[in-house]
Design a protein around this motif. Structure first.
Motif, PDB file in Angstrom:
ATOM      1  N   ILE A 198       5.167  -4.554   4.040  1.00  0.00           N
ATOM      2  CA  ILE A 198       5.495  -3.564   3.009  1.00  0.00           C
ATOM      3  C   ILE A 198       4.997  -2.215   3.506  1.00  0.00           C
ATOM      4  O   ILE A 198       3.859  -2.107   3.984  1.00  0.00           O
ATOM      5  CB  ILE A 198       4.840  -3.885   1.651  1.00  0.00           C
ATOM      6  N   ALA A 199       5.829  -1.200   3.413  1.00  0.00           N
ATOM      7  CA  ALA A 199       5.419   0.130   3.859  1.00  0.00           C
ATOM      8  C   ALA A 199       5.891   1.166   2.857  1.00  0.00           C
ATOM      9  O   ALA A 199       7.046   1.141   2.424  1.00  0.00           O
ATOM     10  CB  ALA A 199       5.987   0.432   5.241  1.00  0.00           C
ATOM     11  N   LYS A 200       4.999   2.046   2.490  1.00  0.00           N
ATOM     12  CA  LYS A 200       5.310   3.160   1.573  1.00  0.00           C
ATOM     13  C   LYS A 200       5.075   4.460   2.314  1.00  0.00           C
ATOM     14  O   LYS A 200       4.020   4.657   2.924  1.00  0.00           O
ATOM     15  CB  LYS A 200       4.427   3.098   0.328  1.00  0.00           C
ATOM     16  N   MET A 201       6.061   5.354   2.265  1.00  0.00           N
ATOM     17  CA  MET A 201       5.957   6.605   3.013  1.00  0.00           C
ATOM     18  C   MET A 201       6.928   7.622   2.433  1.00  0.00           C
ATOM     19  O   MET A 201       7.711   7.332   1.522  1.00  0.00           O
ATOM     20  CB  MET A 201       6.241   6.360   4.501  1.00  0.00           C
ATOM     21  N   ASP A 226       9.837  -4.890   2.691  1.00  0.00           N
ATOM     22  CA  ASP A 226      10.095  -3.983   1.574  1.00  0.00           C
ATOM     23  C   ASP A 226       9.584  -2.604   1.948  1.00  0.00           C
ATOM     24  O   ASP A 226       8.417  -2.449   2.342  1.00  0.00           O
ATOM     25  CB  ASP A 226       9.403  -4.468   0.303  1.00  0.00           C
ATOM     26  N   LEU A 227      10.457  -1.627   1.839  1.00  0.00           N
ATOM     27  CA  LEU A 227      10.119  -0.251   2.184  1.00  0.00           C
ATOM     28  C   LEU A 227      10.255   0.628   0.941  1.00  0.00           C
ATOM     29  O   LEU A 227      11.252   0.560   0.223  1.00  0.00           O
ATOM     30  CB  LEU A 227      11.044   0.264   3.295  1.00  0.00           C
ATOM     31  N   ILE A 228       9.243   1.442   0.703  1.00  0.00           N
ATOM     32  CA  ILE A 228       9.248   2.397  -0.403  1.00  0.00           C
ATOM     33  C   ILE A 228       9.261   3.778   0.239  1.00  0.00           C
ATOM     34  O   ILE A 228       8.225   4.268   0.709  1.00  0.00           O
ATOM     35  CB  ILE A 228       8.016   2.215  -1.303  1.00  0.00           C
ATOM     36  N   ILE A 253      13.592   1.064  -1.402  1.00  0.00           N
ATOM     37  CA  ILE A 253      13.693   1.782  -2.667  1.00  0.00           C
ATOM     38  C   ILE A 253      13.108   3.183  -2.509  1.00  0.00           C
ATOM     39  O   ILE A 253      12.318   3.448  -1.594  1.00  0.00           O
ATOM     40  CB  ILE A 253      12.983   1.046  -3.828  1.00  0.00           C
ATOM     41  N   SER A 254      13.524   4.073  -3.399  1.00  0.00           N
ATOM     42  CA  SER A 254      12.976   5.430  -3.477  1.00  0.00           C
ATOM     43  C   SER A 254      12.566   5.665  -4.916  1.00  0.00           C
ATOM     44  O   SER A 254      13.292   5.312  -5.847  1.00  0.00           O
ATOM     45  CB  SER A 254      14.026   6.457  -3.055  1.00  0.00           C
ATOM     46  N   ILE A 255      11.385   6.241  -5.114  1.00  0.00           N
ATOM     47  CA  ILE A 255      10.902   6.552  -6.461  1.00  0.00           C
ATOM     48  C   ILE A 255      10.834   8.066  -6.612  1.00  0.00           C
ATOM     49  O   ILE A 255      10.147   8.749  -5.839  1.00  0.00           O
ATOM     50  CB  ILE A 255       9.523   5.924  -6.724  1.00  0.00           C
ATOM     51  N   LEU A 259       7.155  -1.509  -6.357  1.00  0.00           N
ATOM     52  CA  LEU A 259       8.346  -2.316  -6.077  1.00  0.00           C
ATOM     53  C   LEU A 259       9.009  -2.826  -7.351  1.00  0.00           C
ATOM     54  O   LEU A 259      10.216  -3.072  -7.373  1.00  0.00           O
ATOM     55  CB  LEU A 259       7.974  -3.490  -5.172  1.00  0.00           C
ATOM     56  N   ALA A 260       8.235  -2.960  -8.429  1.00  0.00           N
ATOM     57  CA  ALA A 260       8.773  -3.477  -9.686  1.00  0.00           C
ATOM     58  C   ALA A 260       9.302  -2.371 -10.599  1.00  0.00           C
ATOM     59  O   ALA A 260       9.825  -2.675 -11.684  1.00  0.00           O
ATOM     60  CB  ALA A 260       7.702  -4.282 -10.415  1.00  0.00           C
ATOM     61  N   ASP A 261       9.200  -1.121 -10.190  1.00  0.00           N
ATOM     62  CA  ASP A 261       9.639   0.008 -11.023  1.00  0.00           C
ATOM     63  C   ASP A 261      11.125  -0.151 -11.367  1.00  0.00           C
ATOM     64  O   ASP A 261      11.958  -0.367 -10.488  1.00  0.00           O
ATOM     65  CB  ASP A 261       9.410   1.318 -10.261  1.00  0.00           C
TER      66      ASP A 261
END
Length: 719
Positions: free
Chosen positions: A567-570, A593-595, A616-618, A678-680
């Motif tokens: 999992i990576a968020k950036m 999973d990439l955010i 996904i993008s938030i 990830l659940a957003d």
């Protein structure tokens, strides 16, 4: 592994068909920003804010990205990007993608938001719709407040076409000599020193069809346009139209040839003020062809560079309305909290403890000797955690030295004041101020000089590299030994953006991290060629290699019959080598999973290539800025946070620091952040294989806004 998966060898994973355009992906991010302005669930003034952000984002995009592409075209550069486009093809596709978005923005503002504003007592009206009494007031206002500031510039054989400054709003005016009948062209700049929207006094704040509201006014350019006869006495004003231009504003500094980097950047800043070539013109859609053609010819523009605007030109100024005291039309106010883990603890007999006159009596050094601490801004208070760490270090007589990197900071930063105080207290203070932080160069030069005058050792960065890392080190004498305390974060030491950007920071006194930061600062300030670190992953030294190794480790786990998970968020995922490695991992069965908030050049969900990758993008009220990297490693998990996105510039051309988080409690906190994100189902968008995004909707489920959930979690952590 399926037949389809075997058909694509690693050597073929760099095929352009597997990559999305960097430039078009950024436009898709800005489309998500625009959607917040169109979404009726967003409070009205917040929608105006997102309208403004969409416009200001485009300004910078044209000043830097489009300007760079135009320079490549002029230089006849034909090199293709990883997605297979030449510079000219990118410009073509940018234009085709962006024009419908700009049209949608202005149509929605004119037909929806202006009406909603009026319904809530915010009347932005056209000058021509005002009553005689209201126009009389504005005429007097023009004579007294606006007229003295204006400078009409004629265009004729004795007056060459005037210089049009970057991002300026202007009136193109056609006047006719009453005696000769000859028409002339003139330009009137709408002054930035005056408010863009002129408000009417309470006594006149009433629409003919509505009761008096909270605010009523008109655009400044309309007040000027309807009083042009004062500027051109004896002439007949035939026509006037609003236009706005954008210039190339990127700096080009030959660092290798500069004797003094600060002086070289100051020279380039003077050039930026004069402005580079014009790269875009926004103009009223009904502007006559002769006026439009004149402007295009004089500024060297083609039709591709011109954007016709039906309505108000320059919607970035809508941010003004966020200043109205209408809290029910804004997001609920959020006040960052200090987690209970940072609050005062009982004094002890530890001879190393000190008794400082701090706001709440907290001794951060004692807290860090107990346990590492993780802060999550702006849910957690920057002032009560990171800023207090620096402030206490500056005050503590046992602290011998403070070292920091500053990429961007605010104009009234308490951090700067603390560093100056520390130097005045006789401590060794070294600060790396990155002079090449885009659009903050002048601000950083001013800070560098102020710090130098107070005795702080200031360095400006490394030649050929930007120092983007966010690290601080406090060296403290405790008894007979030295202990080093560190902060390693994902965001800038900026109290203002710390209230708007989501970021993480690790505070620790682990010996190996202190030793690593000491080596890193020697690399930044001296001639150290440090090539290995105990714990830190540092760009451009070992970060790319280590990230690749961690991904390959998950591949090897899958090949051994175990589960692979990443999992990576950036902020952005652009680097072709990393993307190709992620494709390999997906083919091997690693679940990924990439955010990614902004640009993502990876195509998820391609059969046989990226089946196991989800992106996904938030996009919400807060700017997602934190970077978290998680690797499962058969249960022996690796958690990392740091300043680096997965882009070539971050991995190869910037100094970045990524740190492993080893405390079990903090690792669980990071996993919670990833899982909640990830659940957003409120602010999250799913990236499709074709590069488009699909917003998630709760449907019959409960609304799960990750940012709202983190606010609730922060409130609980403060209890």
């Amino acid at each position: 592994m399926t037949t389809a998966e075997r058909s694509v060898a690693p050597s073929d994973l760099r095929d352009p068909q597997y990559y999305l355009s960097r430039e078009l992906s950024w436009l898709e991010f800005n489309r998500r920003v625009l959607h917040e302005a169109l979404d009726g669930r967003t409070p009205l003034l917040e929608r105006l804010k997102f309208m403004a952000i969409f416009s200001s984002n485009l300004d910078e995009y044209f000043m830097v990205r489009v300007a760079g592409l135009k320079q490549q075209v002029e230089a006849q550069v034909s090199k293709r990007t990883p997605d297979g486009r030449t510079p000219s093809e990118q410009l073509r596709d940018i234009s085709q993608t962006l024009r419908p978005m700009v049209l949608e923005q202005h149509t929605h503002f004119q037909q929806v938001l202006r009406l909603e504003m009026a319904d809530h007592g915010i009347s932005l009206v056209d000058y021509s719709a005002l009553s005689d009494e209201q126009q009389a007031y504005l005429e007097k206002y023009f004579e007294e407040q606006i007229f003295p500031v204006l400078t009409p510039l004629a265009v004729d054989p004795g007056h060459p076409f005037p210089y049009i400054s970057n991002l300026s709003l202007n009136l193109a005016v056609v006047v006719r000599n009453a005696h000769t009948g000859r028409e002339r062209f003139a330009r009137v700049k709408v002054p930035k020193v005056l408010p863009r929207f002129v408000s009417l006094p309470p006594s006149l704040k009433q629409d003919q069809d509505k009761a008096s509201g909270e605010w009523m006014g008109v655009p400044l350019e309309q007040v000027i346009a309807h009083n042009l006869e004062f500027l051109f006495p004896g002439m007949i004003v035939e026509d006037h139209h609003t236009f706005r231009i954008t210039r190339n504003a990127d700096l080009e500094v030959e660092e290798d040839e500069a004797d003094d980097l600060m002086l070289a950047i100051e020279k380039e800043l003077r050039k930026r003020r004069l402005g580079g070539s014009v790269v875009r013109m926004e103009i009223e859609a009904n502007t006559p062809e002769p006026v439009r053609t004149t402007l295009m010819q004089e500024m060297g523009l083609t039709e591709h560079d011109v954007y016709d605007i039906d309505g108000l030109v320059g919607l970035g100024d809508l941010m003004t309305f966020m200043g109205l005291p209408l809290e029910d039309l804004k997001d609920p106010t959020w006040s960052p909290v200090v987690p209970s883990t940072f609050k005062a603890i009982p004094s002890s007999s530890d001879e190393d403890d000190i008794n400082l006159d701090l706001e709440d009596g907290t001794d951060i050094f004692r807290l860090l000797r107990q346990q590492d601490r993780l802060v999550h801004h702006p849910y957690h208070s920057f002032a009560g955690t990171v800023q207090q760490f620096i402030t206490q270090a500056a005050q503590d007589p046992k602290v011998l030295a403070i070292k920091m990197t500053l990429y961007r900071t605010s104009g009234d930063s308490p951090i700067i004041s603390a560093l100056i105080s520390a130097a005045e207290n006789g401590k060794q203070v070294a600060v790396l101020v990155e002079l090449k932080a885009r659009f903050d160069e002048e601000n950083n030069i001013n800070w560098a000089r102020k710090l130098e005058k107070s005795g702080v050792h200031v360095v400006y960065g490394l030649v050929g590299l930007k120092t983007h890392t966010k690290v601080a080190l406090a060296v403290r004498r405790e008894g007979d030994h030295i202990r080093r305390y560190v902060h390693i974060g994902t965001g800038n030491y900026n109290p203002k953006t710390a209230r708007l950007y989501t970021d993480l920071g690790l505070l620790s006194c682990r010996a190996n991290l202190g030793a690593d930061l000491t080596d890193l600062f020697n690399y930044l300030t001296g001639y150290s060629q440090q090539q290995s670190y105990r714990k830190l992953l540092v760009a451009p030294v070992n970060l790319r290699q280590q990230l690749t190794t961690l991904i390959h480790r998950e591949i090897e786990r899958c090949q051994a019959g175990e589960a692979g998970r990443l999992i990576a968020k950036m902020n952005s995922l652009v680097d072709p080598e990393i993307i190709a490695t992620l494709y390999e991992a997906s083919q091997a069965g690693v679940e990924i999973d990439l955010i990614v908030r902004g640009i993502c050049c990876l195509r998820p969900g391609m059969e046989g290539i990226s089946d196991n990758i989800r992106v996904i993008s938030i996009v919400g009220r807060l700017l997602e800025h934190s970077r978290i990297f998680y690797f499962h490693n058969s249960g022996d998990e690796t958690f990392l946070i740091g300043s680096a996105d997965w882009m070539p510039r971050n991995l190869d051309r910037r100094v970045e620091a990524v740190v492993p988080v080893e405390d079990p409690q903090l690792r669980q906190e990071l996993m919670t952040i990833l899982e909640v994100s990830l659940a957003d189902n409120r602010q999250a968008w799913d990236l499709q294989a074709d590069g488009s995004y699909r917003q998630r909707h709760p449907g019959d489920e409960a609304v799960r806004s990750s940012q709202a959930i983190f606010m609730d979690m922060a409130l609980q952590s403060a209890e």
